[in-house]
Write a protein that holds these residues in place. Structure first.
Motif, PDB file in Angstrom:
ATOM      1  N   MET A   1       0.843  -1.199   0.000  1.00  0.00           N
ATOM      2  CA  MET A   1       0.000   0.000   0.000  1.00  0.00           C
ATOM      3  C   MET A   1       0.876   1.245   0.000  1.00  0.00           C
ATOM      4  O   MET A   1       1.827   1.343   0.781  1.00  0.00           O
ATOM      5  N   ASN A   2       0.573   2.190  -0.882  1.00  0.00           N
ATOM      6  CA  ASN A   2       1.301   3.448  -0.934  1.00  0.00           C
ATOM      7  C   ASN A   2       0.661   4.428   0.044  1.00  0.00           C
ATOM      8  O   ASN A   2      -0.425   4.955  -0.198  1.00  0.00           O
ATOM      9  N   ILE A   3       1.331   4.643   1.170  1.00  0.00           N
ATOM     10  CA  ILE A   3       0.792   5.497   2.220  1.00  0.00           C
ATOM     11  C   ILE A   3       0.565   6.923   1.719  1.00  0.00           C
ATOM     12  O   ILE A   3      -0.388   7.605   2.124  1.00  0.00           O
ATOM     13  N   ASN A   4       1.419   7.393   0.822  1.00  0.00           N
ATOM     14  CA  ASN A   4       1.282   8.757   0.314  1.00  0.00           C
ATOM     15  C   ASN A   4      -0.059   8.999  -0.366  1.00  0.00           C
ATOM     16  O   ASN A   4      -0.564  10.123  -0.390  1.00  0.00           O
ATOM     17  N   ASN A   5      -0.636   7.950  -0.944  1.00  0.00           N
ATOM     18  CA  ASN A   5      -1.934   8.091  -1.608  1.00  0.00           C
ATOM     19  C   ASN A   5      -3.070   8.306  -0.614  1.00  0.00           C
ATOM     20  O   ASN A   5      -4.155   8.741  -0.998  1.00  0.00           O
ATOM     21  N   LEU A   6      -2.829   7.984   0.669  1.00  0.00           N
ATOM     22  CA  LEU A   6      -3.862   8.145   1.690  1.00  0.00           C
ATOM     23  C   LEU A   6      -3.748   9.470   2.431  1.00  0.00           C
ATOM     24  O   LEU A   6      -4.699   9.918   3.063  1.00  0.00           O
ATOM     25  N   LEU A   7      -2.600  10.096   2.361  1.00  0.00           N
ATOM     26  CA  LEU A   7      -2.370  11.324   3.119  1.00  0.00           C
ATOM     27  C   LEU A   7      -3.196  12.495   2.593  1.00  0.00           C
ATOM     28  O   LEU A   7      -3.482  12.585   1.398  1.00  0.00           O
ATOM     29  N   ARG A   8      -3.552  13.405   3.510  1.00  0.00           N
ATOM     30  CA  ARG A   8      -4.144  14.667   3.090  1.00  0.00           C
ATOM     31  C   ARG A   8      -3.102  15.433   2.269  1.00  0.00           C
ATOM     32  O   ARG A   8      -1.898  15.369   2.548  1.00  0.00           O
ATOM     33  N   LYS A   9      -3.564  16.157   1.269  1.00  0.00           N
ATOM     34  CA  LYS A   9      -2.655  16.853   0.366  1.00  0.00           C
ATOM     35  C   LYS A   9      -1.780  17.857   1.111  1.00  0.00           C
ATOM     36  O   LYS A   9      -0.569  17.962   0.851  1.00  0.00           O
ATOM     37  N   ASN A  10      -2.372  18.606   2.059  1.00  0.00           N
ATOM     38  CA  ASN A  10      -1.582  19.617   2.758  1.00  0.00           C
ATOM     39  C   ASN A  10      -0.523  18.989   3.660  1.00  0.00           C
ATOM     40  O   ASN A  10       0.558  19.558   3.858  1.00  0.00           O
ATOM     41  N   ILE A  11      -0.808  17.790   4.193  1.00  0.00           N
ATOM     42  CA  ILE A  11       0.172  17.088   5.023  1.00  0.00           C
ATOM     43  C   ILE A  11       1.306  16.558   4.145  1.00  0.00           C
ATOM     44  O   ILE A  11       2.488  16.624   4.496  1.00  0.00           O
ATOM     45  N   LYS A  12       0.936  16.039   2.986  1.00  0.00           N
ATOM     46  CA  LYS A  12       1.945  15.530   2.051  1.00  0.00           C
ATOM     47  C   LYS A  12       2.917  16.636   1.640  1.00  0.00           C
ATOM     48  O   LYS A  12       4.126  16.411   1.494  1.00  0.00           O
ATOM     49  N   ARG A  84      -5.351  13.566  11.962  1.00  0.00           N
ATOM     50  CA  ARG A  84      -4.952  14.800  11.283  1.00  0.00           C
ATOM     51  C   ARG A  84      -4.167  14.523   9.999  1.00  0.00           C
ATOM     52  O   ARG A  84      -4.227  15.303   9.054  1.00  0.00           O
ATOM     53  N   SER A  85      -3.418  13.426   9.985  1.00  0.00           N
ATOM     54  CA  SER A  85      -2.594  13.113   8.820  1.00  0.00           C
ATOM     55  C   SER A  85      -3.412  12.593   7.647  1.00  0.00           C
ATOM     56  O   SER A  85      -3.136  12.926   6.488  1.00  0.00           O
ATOM     57  N   PHE A  86      -4.420  11.773   7.946  1.00  0.00           N
ATOM     58  CA  PHE A  86      -5.080  11.017   6.878  1.00  0.00           C
ATOM     59  C   PHE A  86      -6.514  11.453   6.572  1.00  0.00           C
ATOM     60  O   PHE A  86      -7.031  11.099   5.511  1.00  0.00           O
ATOM     61  N   CYS A  87      -7.159  12.180   7.471  1.00  0.00           N
ATOM     62  CA  CYS A  87      -8.588  12.491   7.276  1.00  0.00           C
ATOM     63  C   CYS A  87      -8.816  13.964   6.978  1.00  0.00           C
ATOM     64  O   CYS A  87      -8.484  14.838   7.796  1.00  0.00           O
ATOM     65  N   GLU A  88      -9.395  14.249   5.833  1.00  0.00           N
ATOM     66  CA  GLU A  88      -9.736  15.618   5.452  1.00  0.00           C
ATOM     67  C   GLU A  88     -10.944  16.065   6.272  1.00  0.00           C
ATOM     68  O   GLU A  88     -12.013  15.446   6.214  1.00  0.00           O
ATOM     69  N   PRO A  89     -10.823  17.146   7.070  1.00  0.00           N
ATOM     70  CA  PRO A  89     -11.945  17.606   7.901  1.00  0.00           C
ATOM     71  C   PRO A  89     -13.183  17.905   7.074  1.00  0.00           C
ATOM     72  O   PRO A  89     -13.107  18.469   5.985  1.00  0.00           O
ATOM     73  N   GLY A  90     -14.322  17.503   7.613  1.00  0.00           N
ATOM     74  CA  GLY A  90     -15.594  17.779   6.965  1.00  0.00           C
ATOM     75  C   GLY A  90     -15.890  16.932   5.752  1.00  0.00           C
ATOM     76  O   GLY A  90     -16.947  17.062   5.135  1.00  0.00           O
ATOM     77  N   LEU A 132     -16.217  -3.623   7.271  1.00  0.00           N
ATOM     78  CA  LEU A 132     -15.897  -3.306   5.880  1.00  0.00           C
ATOM     79  C   LEU A 132     -17.090  -2.685   5.166  1.00  0.00           C
ATOM     80  O   LEU A 132     -16.930  -1.770   4.340  1.00  0.00           O
ATOM     81  N   ASN A 133     -18.285  -3.163   5.484  1.00  0.00           N
ATOM     82  CA  ASN A 133     -19.497  -2.609   4.866  1.00  0.00           C
ATOM     83  C   ASN A 133     -19.755  -1.175   5.321  1.00  0.00           C
ATOM     84  O   ASN A 133     -20.317  -0.369   4.572  1.00  0.00           O
ATOM     85  N   ALA A 134     -19.356  -0.859   6.560  1.00  0.00           N
ATOM     86  CA  ALA A 134     -19.560   0.496   7.078  1.00  0.00           C
ATOM     87  C   ALA A 134     -18.602   1.488   6.438  1.00  0.00           C
ATOM     88  O   ALA A 134     -18.900   2.680   6.324  1.00  0.00           O
ATOM     89  N   ALA A 135     -17.456   1.012   6.010  1.00  0.00           N
ATOM     90  CA  ALA A 135     -16.462   1.885   5.374  1.00  0.00           C
ATOM     91  C   ALA A 135     -16.896   2.249   3.957  1.00  0.00           C
ATOM     92  O   ALA A 135     -17.537   1.459   3.259  1.00  0.00           O
ATOM     93  N   ASP A 136     -16.571   3.463   3.540  1.00  0.00           N
ATOM     94  CA  ASP A 136     -16.861   3.892   2.176  1.00  0.00           C
ATOM     95  C   ASP A 136     -15.605   4.504   1.570  1.00  0.00           C
ATOM     96  O   ASP A 136     -14.516   4.407   2.143  1.00  0.00           O
ATOM     97  N   GLU A 137     -15.755   5.158   0.437  1.00  0.00           N
ATOM     98  CA  GLU A 137     -14.584   5.708  -0.257  1.00  0.00           C
ATOM     99  C   GLU A 137     -13.916   6.842   0.527  1.00  0.00           C
ATOM    100  O   GLU A 137     -12.783   7.231   0.240  1.00  0.00           O
ATOM    101  N   ASN A 138     -14.626   7.376   1.530  1.00  0.00           N
ATOM    102  CA  ASN A 138     -14.078   8.458   2.345  1.00  0.00           C
ATOM    103  C   ASN A 138     -13.560   7.981   3.701  1.00  0.00           C
ATOM    104  O   ASN A 138     -13.211   8.799   4.555  1.00  0.00           O
ATOM    105  N   THR A 139     -13.523   6.676   3.925  1.00  0.00           N
ATOM    106  CA  THR A 139     -13.019   6.127   5.192  1.00  0.00           C
ATOM    107  C   THR A 139     -11.515   5.910   5.086  1.00  0.00           C
ATOM    108  O   THR A 139     -11.051   5.155   4.233  1.00  0.00           O
ATOM    109  N   LYS A 140     -10.764   6.573   5.940  1.00  0.00           N
ATOM    110  CA  LYS A 140      -9.309   6.470   5.897  1.00  0.00           C
ATOM    111  C   LYS A 140      -8.745   5.592   7.013  1.00  0.00           C
ATOM    112  O   LYS A 140      -7.677   5.003   6.862  1.00  0.00           O
TER     113      LYS A 140
END
Length: 343
Positions: A1-12, A84-90, A132-140
């Protein structure tokens, strides 16, 4: 898994703060770099921002590499930093089991991150498919706690690993109480899964809740992110010194753990004798979850006598239950005597 693909852009893209002490490596005789007071050694100096000496000791204790370790101000610091690293607020969210440790939700709420809760089964076990069913495309992130708080039980290893293998995000496994379930840690799995973060602490088995020292173990790529956004000197020199001191005396800690486990078994047997006790749930931690008639009334009764337990009777799946930490033999006897006076 490429961790950078999961990071928030501003953190990256973040350029981290560079402290004076982090810019120099080696042995120095004169420190004129950090605007410190030259008097009152050693406390006039800023502590090592990356706690290298302490990490070497922790690495040896836990059979991991120093670059797989993040040390924080309790486990609450890495919990907050991961969100803070992986989840975009809101926009993005985390998934947690229910019931579980309350700080996952608090840290997410502070960061304006939605929390999706998935109920444990009636016997407090994990349903991996429901998670897994509870997770969606926005679950980090998915947060698990094993042994779980407040239920006290280990989560099934196979279910946890199923989540680790199938979830396209970070699995955070909080093992704060793992020392009371010997040989059950998933640390040996760490190198096999780049998306697994394991939290442990010096607060429970190590008896150092007062110095606030938590550990996060993960792939070096995740650890580097946490180091990038943490406060430069997040662990003070006194905390590091005390931890270094106790890690040299692991035999004492092992004796404490054995005594607590023995007292846990003894308390579980003795509490069964009280007519108001309905059920004592199996525990792999340093506490017991006890279902009682009028749990709130008993909580208030004990509090009036200076004995403080935790009322969990309003928590999901924990109706009419008190969480009782295992204390010393004397403290446990005081609790039992107070309960006996109720009969």
């Amino acid at each position: 898994m490429n961790i950078n693909n999961l990071l928030r852009k501003n953190i990256k893209n973040l350029q981290p703060y560079s402290s004076a002490r982090s810019e120099y490596s080696g042995e120095a005789m004169v420190f004129l770099d950090a605007n410190e007071n030259p008097f009152n050694e050693p406390y006039n100096r800023y502590p090592d921002p990356l706690q290298k000496n302490l990490k070497e000791k922790v690495a040896a204790l836990k059979n991991v590499k120093p670059e797989q370790i993040f040390l924080g101000n309790g486990s609450d610091e890495p919990i907050d930093l991961l969100i803070r690293s992986f989840c975009e607020p809101g926009k993005e969210n985390i998934v947690t089991i229910d019931p579980t440790y309350g700080m996952y939700k608090v840290a997410a709420s502070v960061n304006n991150v939605e929390v999706k809760k998935v109920s444990l089964t009636e016997d407090f076990q994990l349903d991996a498919e429901q998670m897994l069913n509870a997770a969606d495309e926005n679950t980090k992130l998915i947060f698990l706690c094993s042994p779980n708080n407040p239920t006290g039980n280990l989560l099934g290893k196979e279910a946890v690993l199923q989540l680790v293998k199938k979830f396209n995000g970070i699995i955070v496994l909080d093992e704060a109480y793992i020392d009371f379930a010997p040989g059950k840690s998933l640390l040996p799995e760490l190198s096999n899964h780049s998306n697994l973060v394991i939290l442990q602490t010096f607060s429970k088995a190590w008896g150092m809740a007062g110095i606030r020292l938590g550990m996060a173990f993960a792939a070096p790529e995740i650890i580097s992110v946490l180091n990038k956004i943490k406060y430069p000197y997040n662990l003070n020199i006194l905390t590091q010194e005390k931890a270094m001191e106790l890690t040299d005396n692991r035999e004492k800690v092992e004796k404490w753990v054995k005594r607590i486990i023995a007292e846990r078994a003894k308390m579980a047997e003795l509490l069964k004798n009280f007519p108001f006790v309905e059920k004592i749930f199996p525990s792999d931690a340093n506490f017991l979850l006890v279902k009682m008639h009028d749990a709130r009334g008993i909580y208030d009764y004990l509090a009036e006598r200076g004995i403080v337990v935790r009322d969990r009777s309003k928590i999901h799946l924990c109706d009419d239950s008190l969480r009782i930490t295992i204390g010393t033999s004397k403290e446990n006897e005081q609790l039992l005597k107070a309960l006996n006076d109720l009969i």
